[in-house]
Design an enzyme around this catalytic site. Structure first.
Site: not given
Ligand SMILES: NC(=O)c1ccc[n+]([C@@H]2O[C@H](COP(=O)([O-])OP(=O)(O)OC[C@H]3O[C@@H](n4cnc5c(N)ncnc54)[C@H](OP(=O)(O)O)[C@@H]3O)[C@@H](O)[C@H]2O)c1
Length: 388
Positions: A52, A176, A190, A210, A213
């Site tokens: 605000e 994958w 993430r 972890l 990227r």
């Protein structure tokens, strides 16, 4: 219609704070006079100006007087001062700058506000309308709302799975399962949360970093968390070798003094917790410790056994499964320990969302308790936005 248009804009502005404002909410604000946007702002970082005030400052910088304008804001303005609070009440700024009308998406569930901001504005003779795009505003601030209500981090379980529900083959291969664009989306997930967690099986099999990227990454790195009874982490793993630069924490039950000093020397914070009934680190205690340490949200990225524990204990708010049309047959499933007798008795997620990332479909939904808490903030007759 006009209210929704400007509120959608305020919601878009609010999202720019993702990853930077925790434990505060994401908030966006737009000042409108005579059909013209005369100022806009968002809460950009924890401790920085509220949305605000940012919108008012922006209007003034442009030479626009906010007097008589309408303020669209995604969350009820704050109404209190406190020693632990960086900013003065936004209700005061709204009043002193002569804003005539305030349109809100949702009430702030923070017990220190919860309706008192609206009451103060009305007392000052300011018109207040609420509930515009409430569903979308609630979705945007799930972490803020649910962590406050439940006094533990907002927990998202995320995995990639085959069409037959496997997270990996029987020989632990998972690279994958999902498409490149689904994996890119996982990095954004993430970045928007405070911490990311895996079990020691994933640490061993995948050697994950972890880290976030994404292209032009604008998020801070989340805290990396591993659970393992004895702290089984390889010394050449990414989790260990990067721990001097990326905050990394291990929760364990019975680590040897040697292993503890080795991990501590590498920069890993080692936190002992009590074992649960299966002699594994108590996930309730882990979550409580994280919450008490200021972690508002956590993304759990597997593997199958850690997800199974959290599913069995009902310790999650949202599950996002990236589903790929491939079959892995006799692979690892996070649901192997669930044995509902009937479909009616099976755990079911609510408010499902579906998104497509190349060949992968993500299916995401809420734990029923989380859905109920969130629904409480959505008025019955919502002046809704386009679907999230
Ligand atoms: N598709 C995907 O999205 C995805 C994501 C991640 C992983 N994966 C795959 O999943 C496989 C690894 O899964 P996993 O089931 O073998 O291992 P995991 O779930 O990553 O780790 C399980 C281990 O974590 C430790 N742990 C500590 N506290 C626990 C608790 N309360 N509940 C459960 N576990 C706890 C235990 O080992 P300690 O003896 O050390 O205590 C346990 O054996 C790999 O093949 C990996 O590639 C797939």
């Amino acid at each position: 219609m006009e209210d929704r248009y400007y509120m959608e804009h305020a919601l878009r502005l609010a999202s720019a704070g993702a990853g930077h404002v925790t434990p505060n909410p994401l908030v966006g604000a737009v000042l409108v006079r005579n059909g013209q946007v005369i100022g806009e702002g968002w809460h950009a970082r924890y401790g920085g100006p509220h949305a605000e005030q940012a919108a008012i400052d922006h209007a003034l910088q442009q030479g626009n007087d906010p007097r008589g304008a309408t303020l669209y804001c995604t969350l009820e303005p704050c109404s209190f001062t406190a020693p632990d609070k960086h900013n003065p009440p936004c209700t005061t700024a709204i009043r002193t700058h002569g804003i005539r009308t305030v349109v809100l998406a949702i009430v702030d569930p923070n017990p220190r506000v919860r309706g008192s901001g609206i009451a103060q504005l009305k007392q000052a003779g300011i018109e207040v309308r609420t509930g515009v795009c409430a569903r979308k505003a609630v979705r945007q601030n799930e972490a803020y709302i649910l962590s406050r209500e439940q006094r533990r981090p907002y927990i998202v379980l995320k995995w990639a799975q085959s069409l037959d529900g496997c997270m990996a083959t029987g020989s632990h291969d998972s690279k994958w399962i999902s498409s490149p664009s689904a994996r890119e989306e996982a990095h954004h997930l993430r970045g928007r949360l405070d911490a990311v967690m895996v079990g020691s099986g994933t640490a061993a099999h995948d050697d994950p970093q972890l880290t976030v990227r994404t292209a032009n990454n604008r998020y801070p790195q989340p805290l990396r968390v591993v659970v393992s009874r004895h702290g089984n982490l390889r010394k050449d793993s990414h989790l260990v070798t990067q721990a001097d630069t990326i905050p990394t924490r291990l929760y364990c039950t019975g680590i040897s003094p040697d292993q503890q000093s080795r991990l501590t020397a590498a920069g890993i914070q080692v936190i002992p917790v009590e074992p649960d009934s299966e002699s594994l680190p108590s996930l309730h205690q882990v979550m409580q410790h994280l919450y008490d340490d200021g972690i508002q949200s956590i993304l759990v990225e597997g593997g199958a056994r850690l997800h199974a524990s959290l599913l069995r204990q009902g310790l999650y708010d949202r599950i996002t499964a990236f589903t790929e049309p491939v079959f892995l047959g006799d692979g690892l499933r996070p649901t192997d320990n669930l044995h509902p007798a009937t479909v009616a008795a099976a755990p079911r997620l609510l408010d499902s969302e579906f998104h497509r990332f190349g060949s992968t479909i993500s299916i995401s939904g809420l734990h029923p308790d989380a859905a109920r808490l969130l629904h409480d903030l959505i008025p019955d007759k919502e002046a809704s936005c386009s679907p999230v």
